[in-house]
Design a protein around this motif. Sequence first.
Motif, PDB file in Angstrom:
ATOM      1  N   LEU A   1      -5.732   5.670  -5.275  1.00 28.89           N
ATOM      2  CA  LEU A   1      -4.387   5.422  -4.832  1.00 28.89           C
ATOM      3  C   LEU A   1      -4.590   7.240  -3.615  1.00 28.89           C
TER       4      LEU A   1
ATOM      5  N   LYS B   1       0.539  -1.409  -0.121  1.00 28.52           N
ATOM      6  CA  LYS B   1      -0.034  -0.239   0.042  1.00 28.52           C
ATOM      7  C   LYS B   1       1.188   1.110  -0.337  1.00 28.52           C
ATOM      8  N   GLY B   2       0.230   1.625  -1.050  1.00 28.97           N
ATOM      9  CA  GLY B   2       0.742   3.331  -0.935  1.00 28.97           C
ATOM     10  C   GLY B   2       2.162   3.620  -2.161  1.00 28.97           C
TER      11      GLY B   2
ATOM     12  N   PRO C   1      -4.614  -6.219  -6.400  1.00 28.05           N
ATOM     13  CA  PRO C   1      -4.383  -3.927  -6.192  1.00 28.05           C
ATOM     14  C   PRO C   1      -4.270  -3.164  -7.960  1.00 28.05           C
TER      15      PRO C   1
ATOM     16  N   LYS D   1      -6.442   7.121  -1.808  1.00 28.72           N
ATOM     17  CA  LYS D   1      -6.953   6.639  -0.427  1.00 28.72           C
ATOM     18  C   LYS D   1      -5.462   6.298   0.594  1.00 28.72           C
ATOM     19  N   GLU D   2      -4.336   5.643   0.167  1.00 27.16           N
ATOM     20  CA  GLU D   2      -2.878   5.248   0.315  1.00 27.16           C
ATOM     21  C   GLU D   2      -1.983   5.917   0.274  1.00 27.16           C
TER      22      GLU D   2
ATOM     23  N   ARG E   1      -3.063  -0.054  -8.377  1.00 27.03           N
ATOM     24  CA  ARG E   1      -0.993   0.247  -7.870  1.00 27.03           C
ATOM     25  C   ARG E   1      -0.008   0.378  -9.232  1.00 27.03           C
TER      26      ARG E   1
END
Length: 110
Positions: free
Chosen positions: A82, A18-19, A55, A84-85, A58
């Motif tokens: 994106l 994530k991120g 995902p 949200k992360e 990403r």
Amino acid sequence: MDTNFYEQVYEIARLIPKGRVTSYGAIAKSLGAAKSSRMVGHAMAYAGTAHPKVPAHRVVNSSGLLTGKFHFSPPDLMIELLNKEGIEVKNDKVLNFKKVFWNPLEEITI
């Protein structure tokens, strides 16, 4: 449809933290198929039907552009996911792309 290749693509994509984001080409290289980034893109277009979930938001192009966003419904969903992360997007491009880029060749340890 090469389901075996697609499954390999999805396995890599599921590892993206994530991120972070990666590119179609980086996934292709990590699978030993450096010239197959378009095939990775094609696989990502069908990622919504894969289980477990992939995902796909990403995965972007090598410049950080959200070239796959039109496979999301609605298309702005990719940006929302994106954001949200914590990944900032402006004009359909990931800001600080190099900083948030996840390279499977460097990050995956076997």
